[in-house]
Write a protein that holds these residues in place. Structure first.
Motif, PDB file in Angstrom:
ATOM      1  N   UNK A  49       0.894  -1.219  -0.205  1.00  0.00           N
ATOM      2  CA  UNK A  49      -0.005   0.004  -0.027  1.00  0.00           C
ATOM      3  C   UNK A  49       0.936   1.099  -0.159  1.00  0.00           C
ATOM      4  N   UNK A  50       1.860   1.053   0.401  1.00  0.00           N
ATOM      5  CA  UNK A  50       3.099   2.345   0.326  1.00  0.00           C
ATOM      6  C   UNK A  50       4.199   1.982  -0.405  1.00  0.00           C
ATOM      7  N   UNK A  51       4.337   2.393  -1.560  1.00  0.00           N
ATOM      8  CA  UNK A  51       5.567   2.021  -2.550  1.00  0.00           C
ATOM      9  C   UNK A  51       6.832   2.244  -1.705  1.00  0.00           C
ATOM     10  N   UNK A  52       6.736   3.532  -1.336  1.00  0.00           N
ATOM     11  CA  UNK A  52       8.322   4.166  -0.810  1.00  0.00           C
ATOM     12  C   UNK A  52       8.715   3.376   0.133  1.00  0.00           C
ATOM     13  N   UNK A  53       7.779   2.987   1.164  1.00  0.00           N
ATOM     14  CA  UNK A  53       8.290   2.318   2.435  1.00  0.00           C
ATOM     15  C   UNK A  53       8.747   0.872   1.994  1.00  0.00           C
ATOM     16  N   UNK A  54       7.995   0.075   0.952  1.00  0.00           N
ATOM     17  CA  UNK A  54       8.180  -1.018   0.559  1.00  0.00           C
ATOM     18  C   UNK A  54       9.825  -1.058  -0.332  1.00  0.00           C
ATOM     19  N   UNK A  55       9.839   0.022  -0.934  1.00  0.00           N
ATOM     20  CA  UNK A  55      11.044   0.246  -1.607  1.00  0.00           C
ATOM     21  C   UNK A  55      12.379   0.463  -0.667  1.00  0.00           C
ATOM     22  N   UNK A  56      12.227   1.320   0.394  1.00  0.00           N
ATOM     23  CA  UNK A  56      13.401   1.919   0.828  1.00  0.00           C
ATOM     24  C   UNK A  56      13.630   1.634   2.354  1.00  0.00           C
TER      25      UNK A  56
ATOM     26  N   UNK B  15       0.271  -7.778  11.050  1.00  0.00           N
ATOM     27  CA  UNK B  15       0.144  -6.643  10.444  1.00  0.00           C
ATOM     28  C   UNK B  15       1.203  -5.818  11.241  1.00  0.00           C
ATOM     29  N   UNK B  16       1.260  -5.831  12.561  1.00  0.00           N
ATOM     30  CA  UNK B  16       2.062  -5.017  13.251  1.00  0.00           C
ATOM     31  C   UNK B  16       3.577  -5.168  13.023  1.00  0.00           C
TER      32      UNK B  16
ATOM     33  N   UNK C  85       5.321  -0.714   4.399  1.00  0.00           N
ATOM     34  CA  UNK C  85       4.351  -0.340   3.750  1.00  0.00           C
ATOM     35  C   UNK C  85       3.509  -1.543   3.086  1.00  0.00           C
ATOM     36  N   UNK C  86       2.962  -2.468   3.985  1.00  0.00           N
ATOM     37  CA  UNK C  86       2.463  -3.765   3.506  1.00  0.00           C
ATOM     38  C   UNK C  86       1.074  -3.738   4.239  1.00  0.00           C
TER      39      UNK C  86
END
Length: 285
Positions: A126-133, A185-186, A192-193
């Motif tokens: 759901x958040x590409x920036x967090x998933x990437x960096x 989830x926590x 970002x998932x």
């Protein structure tokens, strides 16, 4: 680092511009009169080659993360042909819903019994920036953290409930599923998932104690069944005595009532067919 939407140009307009630039370059090369035309042709060809890598496509439910020399610029989510600064590096990330099943993990439950457990986890980015960096490999991170959460959950609850209101892995599937989802989830929020669903897909005692635990479950089932039979038999005996008293069929003293109750309970609670003995004498013989 949070996701931010990058503003980019329509890829179709830039594609037409690219075609025009290459066409003009070809015109100057085909109509060479002076060194000025050659310079214009070379300049336009170089400009077209630089502009061309700026075009990229975005699929439905896909995000493209843009970086400029290591600095995060933004994310493009609008599907279609897009154009951005040719010097941007582009990384595509799928936003589609995914699922996987964990390995069959061998852990000890709350009572210390070794069990085998596995779960199915449904998730999406759901958040590409967090998933990437924020993490090195978000897909591998999801797998490892899901298994860690499942191991932790298995130690909180017993495999089976041995008391009336106790929550168990086998008996309270909905409660356990919600707890597992919250636990995973926590751990994955930092990447970002979003976890859509998490549910136990395999649950069994470890092979070394499976036979003993099966006997225990069978014994519990037998005890419960016998208790139900006895409860029903007592009710039927009470009903028989009440009917005899109401209709005054026969008057029984306490000793005869006790004998009758004993005989009825034997007939009703016996696991085998009972062969009655017919008394052809008097009431007392």
């Amino acid at each position: 680092m949070k996701e931010q939407i990058a503003r980019v140009q329509s890829g179709y307009l830039m594609l037409l511009a690219n075609v025009a630039v290459f066409g003009a370059s070809a015109y100057f090369f085909l109509n060479v009169l002076t060194w000025v035309e050659v310079a214009w042709g070379m300049g336009l060809l170089l400009a077209g080659c630089v502009m061309l890598p700026g075009s990229f496509t975005v699929q439905p439910n896909e995000a493209v993360v843009l970086q400029l020399f290591g600095r995060y610029v933004g994310t493009v989510k609008d599907a279609g042909l897009r154009w951005a600064n040719p010097f941007y590096s582009k990384k595509k990330i799928s936003l589609r819903v995914r699922n996987f099943e964990t390995h069959h993990l061998k852990v000890n439950d709350h009572d210390g019994n070794p069990i085998e457990i596995a779960a199915v986890v449904v998730w999406r980015v759901v958040d590409s920036a967090e998933a990437t960096f924020q993490v090195d490999d978000y897909s591998h991170y999801v797998t490892v953290q899901a298994e860690a959460a499942l191991r932790n959950l298995a130690t909180v609850y017993p495999y089976d409930a041995h008391e009336g209101q106790e929550i168990s892995l086998r008996g309270a599937t909905e409660v356990v599923a919600e707890r597992l989802k919250a636990e995973i989830q926590s751990r994955l929020t930092v990447a970002g998932v979003e976890v859509t669903e998490a549910r136990i897909s395999h649950l069994a005692y470890a092979p070394e104690i499976a036979a003993a635990m099966l006997q225990r479950q069978q014994a519990g089932a037998i005890i419960a069944a016998r208790a139900k039979i006895v409860e029903g038999a007592v009710g039927m005996v009470e009903m028989a005595l009440d009917h005899l008293n109401e209709r005054a069929v026969v008057n029984l003293d306490e000793e005869r009532k006790a004998a009758m109750v004993s005989n009825l309970l034997v007939v009703l609670c016996s696991e085998r067919n009972v062969h009655p003995v017919v008394n052809t004498g008097t009431l007392h013989h």
